[in-house]
Design a protein around this motif. Structure first.
Motif, mmCIF file in Angstrom:
data_model
loop_
_atom_site.group_PDB
_atom_site.id
_atom_site.type_symbol
_atom_site.label_atom_id
_atom_site.label_comp_id
_atom_site.label_asym_id
_atom_site.label_seq_id
_atom_site.Cartn_x
_atom_site.Cartn_y
_atom_site.Cartn_z
ATOM 1 N N ALA A 126 17.722 4.743 -38.017
ATOM 2 C CA ALA A 126 16.418 5.189 -38.527
ATOM 3 C C ALA A 126 15.326 4.726 -37.567
ATOM 4 N N SER A 127 14.448 5.632 -37.162
ATOM 5 C CA SER A 127 13.346 5.268 -36.260
ATOM 6 C C SER A 127 12.292 4.441 -36.982
ATOM 7 N N ASP A 128 12.079 4.732 -38.266
ATOM 8 C CA ASP A 128 11.102 4.037 -39.101
ATOM 9 C C ASP A 128 11.749 3.737 -40.437
ATOM 10 N N LEU A 130 12.849 4.153 -44.086
ATOM 11 C CA LEU A 130 13.039 5.376 -44.861
ATOM 12 C C LEU A 130 13.425 5.020 -46.297
ATOM 13 N N GLU A 139 13.305 14.027 -36.368
ATOM 14 C CA GLU A 139 12.188 13.194 -35.928
ATOM 15 C C GLU A 139 12.265 11.783 -36.505
ATOM 16 N N GLN A 140 13.012 11.594 -37.590
ATOM 17 C CA GLN A 140 13.126 10.278 -38.222
ATOM 18 C C GLN A 140 14.256 9.444 -37.624
#
Length: 245
Positions: A126-128, A130, A139-140
């Motif tokens: 996960a980039s950020d 969640l 994009e996530q």
């Protein structure tokens, strides 16, 4: 009072000296050395764990084996030959164990040694942060090298395969997306025609059957063939079931 004369002690010392020299020359692995793990034994344990881990990991992954300590309460008899082995049914993945047994014929013991097998490979994370219930979009997600053996559940190497999947639990930034993190997805309904892929050592065949229940990805389901035979397999995708023979 019973006394031993000095001359008697001297004679006994002379008789014992050759045997004492022989015992000191023997390459016996003492119990305290086994408990502390001699360097050559550690190296063999690490190699055995490395080989076991490579059976189920990506080709480009790297393995780090951390060898633990034997139970300090053990009192092992001296042994000339200690053999490490893989215990049946245990994976060399995460927190696990290696067996150690004495093979010199003089002592009989068999103990287990804790090891931690870390397998580093690139996987989808996960980039950020969640929340649970989030529907994943590319994009996530991003790629990062992580310890894929740190937790249970398969990881993913392709973010596009996760497009539209729903999280069953929240993820922290940088945390891997693992199969238990995702809500189960129905890939076919009861009564649907499905392709059954059967595989075994050295071969693979495919056939058609009818699903007797709804197929949830990764879960077992029964399938009936035209001849009436019923098999149990694992739903692996859209109208596809895998049976291992």
């Amino acid at each position: 009072m019973f006394q031993i004369r000095p001359s008697s002690l001297l004679r006994r010392a002379r008789l014992a000296a050759p045997w004492l020299g022989l015992l000191l020359a023997l390459p016996v692995v003492q119990a305290q050395e086994v408990a502390g793990l001699a360097p050559d034994l550690i190296a063999r344990v690490q190699q055995l764990a490395q080989n076991g881990a490579r059976a189920g990991m990506p080709a480009e992954a790297r393995v780090v084996v951390e060898v633990g300590k034997l139970d300090p309460r053990l009192r092992l008899a001296p042994c000339l030959q200690v053999q490490p082995y893989l215990p049946a049914g245990l994976q060399m993945w995460g927190q696990t164990r290696i067996g150690l047994r004495c093979m010199d014929g003089r002592a009989r013991w068999n103990v287990s040694l804790p090891v931690r097998v870390r397998v580093f490979a690139r996987a989808v994370v996960a980039s950020d942060p969640l929340p649970a219930g989030a529907v994943l979009v590319q994009e996530q997600l991003s790629m990062a090298e992580i310890d894929i053996a740190a937790e249970a559940g398969a990881v993913f190497s392709d973010a596009t395969a996760l497009q539209g999947r729903t999280l069953a639990r929240p993820l922290a930034a940088g945390e891997a997306v693992r199969s238990p993190s995702l809500k189960l997805r129905q890939v076919f309904a009861a009564g649907d025609s499905v392709t059954v892929l059967a595989s075994g050592p050295g071969y693979s065949v495919a056939g058609e059957g009818q699903a007797l229940a709804a197929g949830l990805e990764g879960q077992n389901v029964k399938v009936r063939f035209e001849n009436g035979r019923v098999v149990t397999g694992r739903a692996i995708g859209e109208r596809r079931v895998e049976v291992l023979l």
